[in-house]
Scaffold this motif. Structure first.
Motif, PDB file in Angstrom:
ATOM      1  N   ASN A 176     200.802   4.296  51.057  1.00  0.00           N
ATOM      2  CA  ASN A 176     199.662   5.134  50.694  1.00  0.00           C
ATOM      3  C   ASN A 176     198.361   4.498  51.166  1.00  0.00           C
ATOM      4  OD1 ASN A 176     198.328   7.333  49.356  1.00  0.00           O
ATOM      5  ND2 ASN A 176     197.768   5.903  47.737  1.00  0.00           N
ATOM      6  N   ASN A 177     197.549   5.297  51.852  1.00  0.00           N
ATOM      7  CA  ASN A 177     196.253   4.846  52.370  1.00  0.00           C
ATOM      8  C   ASN A 177     196.396   3.727  53.409  1.00  0.00           C
ATOM      9  OD1 ASN A 177     193.573   5.587  52.298  1.00  0.00           O
ATOM     10  ND2 ASN A 177     192.985   4.102  50.745  1.00  0.00           N
ATOM     11  N   VAL A 178     197.547   3.689  54.067  1.00  0.00           N
ATOM     12  CA  VAL A 178     197.761   2.763  55.177  1.00  0.00           C
ATOM     13  C   VAL A 178     197.871   3.568  56.462  1.00  0.00           C
ATOM     14  CG1 VAL A 178     199.249   1.003  56.200  1.00  0.00           C
ATOM     15  CG2 VAL A 178     198.930   1.063  53.717  1.00  0.00           C
ATOM     16  N   HIS A 179     197.127   3.189  57.472  1.00  0.00           N
ATOM     17  CA  HIS A 179     197.167   3.864  58.763  1.00  0.00           C
ATOM     18  C   HIS A 179     197.980   3.021  59.742  1.00  0.00           C
ATOM     19  CE1 HIS A 179     193.932   6.382  57.209  1.00  0.00           C
ATOM     20  NE2 HIS A 179     193.297   5.264  56.863  1.00  0.00           N
ATOM     21  N   PHE A 180     198.566   3.686  60.726  1.00  0.00           N
ATOM     22  CA  PHE A 180     199.387   3.011  61.729  1.00  0.00           C
ATOM     23  C   PHE A 180     198.855   3.416  63.109  1.00  0.00           C
ATOM     24  CE2 PHE A 180     201.784   3.518  57.867  1.00  0.00           C
ATOM     25  CZ  PHE A 180     202.350   2.273  57.681  1.00  0.00           C
ATOM     26  N   TRP A 181     198.202   2.489  63.770  1.00  0.00           N
ATOM     27  CA  TRP A 181     197.532   2.778  65.029  1.00  0.00           C
ATOM     28  C   TRP A 181     198.023   1.855  66.137  1.00  0.00           C
ATOM     29  CZ3 TRP A 181     192.246   1.723  62.308  1.00  0.00           C
ATOM     30  CH2 TRP A 181     191.949   2.759  61.409  1.00  0.00           C
ATOM     31  N   SER A 182     198.108   2.403  67.341  1.00  0.00           N
ATOM     32  CA  SER A 182     198.293   1.537  68.502  1.00  0.00           C
ATOM     33  C   SER A 182     196.930   0.969  68.874  1.00  0.00           C
ATOM     34  CB  SER A 182     198.867   2.327  69.680  1.00  0.00           C
ATOM     35  OG  SER A 182     197.903   3.239  70.178  1.00  0.00           O
ATOM     36  N   PHE A 183     196.916  -0.129  69.606  1.00  0.00           N
ATOM     37  CA  PHE A 183     195.644  -0.694  70.047  1.00  0.00           C
ATOM     38  C   PHE A 183     194.850   0.339  70.842  1.00  0.00           C
ATOM     39  CE2 PHE A 183     197.687  -4.747  69.105  1.00  0.00           C
ATOM     40  CZ  PHE A 183     196.631  -5.509  68.634  1.00  0.00           C
ATOM     41  N   LYS A 189     190.681   2.819  68.982  1.00  0.00           N
ATOM     42  CA  LYS A 189     189.274   2.766  69.380  1.00  0.00           C
ATOM     43  C   LYS A 189     188.474   3.842  68.652  1.00  0.00           C
ATOM     44  CE  LYS A 189     186.297   2.202  73.387  1.00  0.00           C
ATOM     45  NZ  LYS A 189     186.210   2.123  74.865  1.00  0.00           N
ATOM     46  N   GLY A 190     187.363   3.432  68.046  1.00  0.00           N
ATOM     47  CA  GLY A 190     186.520   4.364  67.313  1.00  0.00           C
ATOM     48  C   GLY A 190     186.902   4.524  65.853  1.00  0.00           C
ATOM     49  N   LEU A 191     188.033   3.918  65.450  1.00  0.00           N
ATOM     50  CA  LEU A 191     188.487   4.017  64.068  1.00  0.00           C
ATOM     51  C   LEU A 191     188.160   2.727  63.324  1.00  0.00           C
ATOM     52  CD1 LEU A 191     191.995   5.600  64.792  1.00  0.00           C
ATOM     53  CD2 LEU A 191     189.863   6.788  64.238  1.00  0.00           C
ATOM     54  N   GLU A 192     188.311   2.751  62.005  1.00  0.00           N
ATOM     55  CA  GLU A 192     188.054   1.540  61.228  1.00  0.00           C
ATOM     56  C   GLU A 192     188.811   1.594  59.911  1.00  0.00           C
ATOM     57  OE1 GLU A 192     184.066   2.516  58.663  1.00  0.00           O
ATOM     58  OE2 GLU A 192     183.756   1.881  60.735  1.00  0.00           O
ATOM     59  N   ALA A 193     189.034   0.419  59.337  1.00  0.00           N
ATOM     60  CA  ALA A 193     189.657   0.283  58.017  1.00  0.00           C
ATOM     61  C   ALA A 193     189.075  -0.959  57.366  1.00  0.00           C
ATOM     62  CB  ALA A 193     191.177   0.166  58.139  1.00  0.00           C
ATOM     63  N   ASP A 194     189.161  -1.030  56.049  1.00  0.00           N
ATOM     64  CA  ASP A 194     188.646  -2.218  55.359  1.00  0.00           C
ATOM     65  C   ASP A 194     189.368  -3.481  55.809  1.00  0.00           C
ATOM     66  OD1 ASP A 194     186.787  -0.787  53.749  1.00  0.00           O
ATOM     67  OD2 ASP A 194     188.421  -0.197  52.409  1.00  0.00           O
ATOM     68  N   VAL A 202     189.223  -4.636  70.650  1.00  0.00           N
ATOM     69  CA  VAL A 202     189.196  -3.378  69.889  1.00  0.00           C
ATOM     70  C   VAL A 202     189.938  -3.546  68.567  1.00  0.00           C
ATOM     71  CG1 VAL A 202     190.034  -0.980  69.841  1.00  0.00           C
ATOM     72  CG2 VAL A 202     188.916  -1.877  71.895  1.00  0.00           C
ATOM     73  N   GLY A 203     191.147  -4.137  68.619  1.00  0.00           N
ATOM     74  CA  GLY A 203     191.935  -4.300  67.403  1.00  0.00           C
ATOM     75  C   GLY A 203     191.234  -5.155  66.365  1.00  0.00           C
ATOM     76  N   LEU A 204     190.675  -6.273  66.789  1.00  0.00           N
ATOM     77  CA  LEU A 204     189.981  -7.164  65.866  1.00  0.00           C
ATOM     78  C   LEU A 204     188.807  -6.471  65.186  1.00  0.00           C
ATOM     79  CD1 LEU A 204     189.860 -10.465  67.974  1.00  0.00           C
ATOM     80  CD2 LEU A 204     191.183 -10.119  65.878  1.00  0.00           C
ATOM     81  N   THR A 205     188.069  -5.687  65.946  1.00  0.00           N
ATOM     82  CA  THR A 205     186.845  -5.097  65.422  1.00  0.00           C
ATOM     83  C   THR A 205     187.063  -3.762  64.714  1.00  0.00           C
ATOM     84  OG1 THR A 205     186.354  -4.140  67.605  1.00  0.00           O
ATOM     85  CG2 THR A 205     185.354  -6.285  67.069  1.00  0.00           C
TER      86      THR A 205
END
Length: 207
Positions: free
Chosen positions: A99-106, A110-115, A160-163
């Protein structure tokens, strides 16, 4: 050029910026942030070497810890390859942690963010990150001749992944067959927190 960011803190900005600008062909920029911290907010963890599902077990542990401290925070799991994301998603779903976990490729992050972001897939070999397979060879061949720095595109993806992380970034790495990027981050010039005995041993060996 000097840029200011509200999205992430100075620890993430400094490490990510230094990493990408190791490439002399990279556009030079100075990154500053409004959020300041005195301690590293990028953490290196091992993938439980010797365990078949060690990576996803470690991901579940990190997500569980984040949830216990910050129940409402957003989390993203980021990987170079979709099969790693599928494995992580399946494992977290089984433990009711997705729940409230996103799964993104590197690429797609790009353009997304999470805490908090958890970066996985850091091993050597063709399915590692950076990879040594046909796909990266093709990407390198398509890059301008002036940007022939090793793993130039993968290095940009790492930035991108780090930021994507607003507060903390966790890198889960293979200490047995290490990623070149993790080996680089163990250099004293990077201010990262190593929270793994196996990776600490790698760092000692490098020094």
């Amino acid at each position: 050029m000097r840029l200011f960011f509200d999205r992430f803190n100075n620890s993430i900005a400094d490490t990510a910026g230094q990493f990408i600008m190791e490439n002399p062909e990279q556009f030079r920029k100075s990154i500053d942030t409004h959020t300041k911290t005195d301690t590293p907010q990028i953490f290196l963890l091992d993938d439980k070497p010797g365990k078949e599902n060690g990576v996803v077990e470690r991901v579940a542990e990190v997500v569980s810890k984040i949830r216990s401290n910050e129940p409402a925070s957003t989390v993203a799991v980021i990987a170079r390859y979709n099969f790693l994301l599928d494995e992580a998603k399946h494992a977290l779903s089984k433990q009711n942690l997705s729940n409230n976990v996103h799964f993104w490729s590197f690429h797609k992050s790009k353009g997304l963010e999470a805490d908090h972001c958890i970066l996985i897939g850091f091993s050597g070999g063709k399915n590692g990150f950076p990879g040594g397979g046909r796909e990266e060879t093709l990407i390198q061949a398509l890059l301008p001749s002036s940007d022939s720095y090793p793993h130039a595109e993968e290095r940009r993806l790492m930035y991108v992944g780090l930021t994507r992380a607003k507060h903390k970034c966790y890198i889960i790495a293979d200490p047995v067959s290490p990623s070149e990027f993790v080996t680089e981050l163990l250099s004293p010039k990077y201010n990262v927190s190593v929270v793994s005995a196996a990776i600490s041993f790698m760092k000692s060996a490098e020094l």
